[in-house]
Design an enzyme around this catalytic site. Structure first.
Site, short mmCIF file in Angstrom:
data_model
loop_
_atom_site.label_atom_id
_atom_site.label_comp_id
_atom_site.label_asym_id
_atom_site.label_seq_id
_atom_site.Cartn_x
_atom_site.Cartn_y
_atom_site.Cartn_z
N ASP A 27 -1.94 -5.15 -1.98
CA ASP A 27 -1.93 -6.23 -0.98
C ASP A 27 -1.44 -7.55 -1.60
O ASP A 27 -1.59 -7.78 -2.79
CB ASP A 27 -3.35 -6.40 -0.41
N ASN A 29 1.83 -8.99 -0.77
CA ASN A 29 3.29 -9.13 -0.82
C ASN A 29 3.77 -10.36 -0.05
O ASN A 29 4.63 -11.11 -0.52
CB ASN A 29 3.99 -7.91 -0.21
N GLY A 30 3.23 -10.52 1.15
CA GLY A 30 3.67 -11.61 2.02
C GLY A 30 3.33 -12.98 1.43
O GLY A 30 4.16 -13.89 1.40
N HIS A 44 7.93 -7.59 0.08
CA HIS A 44 7.82 -6.14 0.19
C HIS A 44 8.76 -5.44 -0.80
O HIS A 44 8.42 -4.42 -1.39
CB HIS A 44 8.11 -5.68 1.62
N LEU A 138 2.27 13.29 -12.91
CA LEU A 138 1.47 12.43 -12.04
C LEU A 138 1.61 12.92 -10.60
O LEU A 138 2.70 13.27 -10.16
CB LEU A 138 1.95 10.98 -12.13
N ARG A 193 -8.00 -3.28 -5.55
CA ARG A 193 -7.30 -3.99 -4.47
C ARG A 193 -6.78 -5.31 -5.01
O ARG A 193 -7.55 -6.12 -5.55
CB ARG A 193 -8.22 -4.28 -3.27
N GLU A 212 -15.71 3.46 -7.98
CA GLU A 212 -15.93 2.11 -8.51
C GLU A 212 -14.86 1.21 -7.89
O GLU A 212 -13.69 1.59 -7.82
CB GLU A 212 -15.79 2.11 -10.04
#
Ligand code: IPE
Ligand code: IPE
Ligand code: MG
Length: 248
Positions: A27, A29-30, A44, A138, A193, A212
Site C-alpha cells: 500500500d 503507491n498513490g 503504481h 518461490l 503492510r 504475526e
C-alpha cells in the site's frame, strides 16, 4: 544481484526464523506519487518495479510462499481510468516479466475472482500459471480481484457443491481450508503492510488467524532491502504461542 551488504544480511537472517509464508499488503503507491508531484499511475508503475525486486529477495532468503495484494474486490470503486490503467499494467507486466520469472524459477498463481477481469488478462494469467507450474524456488501468489470475505463465501459454495451429503461434523477447519484459493499453501506466518495504515482491508482473513502482523509507514515503492531485513528480524524475535503458554 547481490551486494555484499545484502549477502551478509541474508546470512544473518537465515540464522533466525524465516517465515515460510509471507504476505504483503503493498500500500501507498498513490501517496508516494503525490509526494513526488506525479500522477497516481506513476506510483503504481513504481510499485510493480518494487514487487519484482521484493520477490527476488524473498527467493534469495528462502521464503517459500509470497502472497501479495495487488487489487481488492473493493478497488473497483476507484475512478475508471485508474482501474483500467491498473488492468493494463497487470497485462503488460505479466507479458514482460514472464521470461525473468521463469529464469528465477518463480511459480506464479493468481488468487481471486478472475472471471471479472479483462479477457486478455485472464489469458495471460492462465499462460503464466501453466508455464511456471514446475518452478520451485518461490511460489508467488498474486491476489487480483481478491476479497477475503468473497473467498470464504466461494469456499462455502464449492464445498456445498462438492459434498452435499457430507455430515456437518465432517467439515473441520482443515477440510474447509481445502476449498480456499490458497488450498495448497500453508497459513500466513508473517504479514507486512506498507503505507502506514493498520488494517487488513479484507486480505487473507482466514489464513492470517495466527499470523504475526507488521506495519510500516514506508510507502510501497520506497520499501527496500533494509526494511525487509528489519521486518524479518522482528519476526524472528516474535514469540508465537498459538494460544498456548510456551512458544511453539
Ligand atoms: C496500493 O496503493 C495499490 C492498490 C490498491 C492497487 P494505493 O493505490 O492504495 O496507494 P494509496 O494508499 O492511495 O497511497
Ligand atoms: C489494500 O489497499 C489493497 C491493495 C493493496 C491492493 P487499499 O488502499 O485498497 O486499502 P484501504 O482502502 O486503505 O483500506
Ligand atoms: Mg491504499
Amino acid at each position: 544481484m547481490y551486494t555484499m551488504d545484502w549477502k551478509k544480511k541474508i546470512e544473518e537472517l537465515k540464522k533466525g526464523t524465516i517465515p515460510e509464508h509471507l504476505a504483503i499488503i503493498m500500500d501507498g503507491n498513490g501517496r508516494w506519487a503525490k509526494r513526488k508531484r506525479m500522477p497516481r499511475k506513476a506510483g503504481h508503475k513504481a510499485g510493480v518495479e518494487k514487487l519484482k525486486d521484493v520477490s527476488r529477495w524473498c527467493g534469495e532468503l528462502g521464503i517459500s510462499v509470497l502472497t501479495v495484494y495487488a487489487f481488492s474486490t473493493e478497488n473497483w470503486g476507484r475512478p475508471t481510468d485508474e482501474v483500467s490503467f491498473l488492468m493494463k499494467l497487470f497485462e503488460t507486466t505479466l507479458r514482460k516479466e514472464k521470461k525473468e520469472l521463469l529464469k528465477n524459477k518463480t511459480r506464479v498463481c493468481v488468487i481471486g475472482d478472475r472471471t471479472q477481469l479483462p479477457a486478455k488478462l485472464q489469458e495471460l494469467i492462465q499462460d503464466i500459471e501453466e508455464s511456471s507450474k514446475h518452478c520451485d524456488v518461490l511460489r508467488l501468489n498474486i491476489a487480483l480481484n481478491y476479497g477475503g470475505r468473497r473467498e470464504i463465501l466461494d469456499a462455502v459454495e464449492n464445498l456445498y457443491h462438492a459434498v452435499k451429503d457430507l455430515p456437518a461434523e465432517g467439515i473441520t477447519q482443515d477440510y474447509f481450508s481445502r476449498f480456499l484459493y490458497t488450498y495448497d499453501v500453508p497459513d500466513v506466518d508473517f504479514l507486512i503492510r506498507t503505507g502506514g495504515d493498520m488494517r487488513l482491508s479484507n486480505f487473507l482473513l482466514w489464513q492470517t488467524a495466527y499470523a504475526e502482523l507488521y506495519f510500516t509507514s514506508t510507502y510501497w515503492p520506497d520499501f527496500n532491502q533494509d526494511e525487509l531485513a528489519k521486518a524479518l528480524s522482528e519476526f524472528s524475535r516474535r514469540q508465537r504461542r498459538f494460544g498456548k503458554i510456551r512458544e511453539v
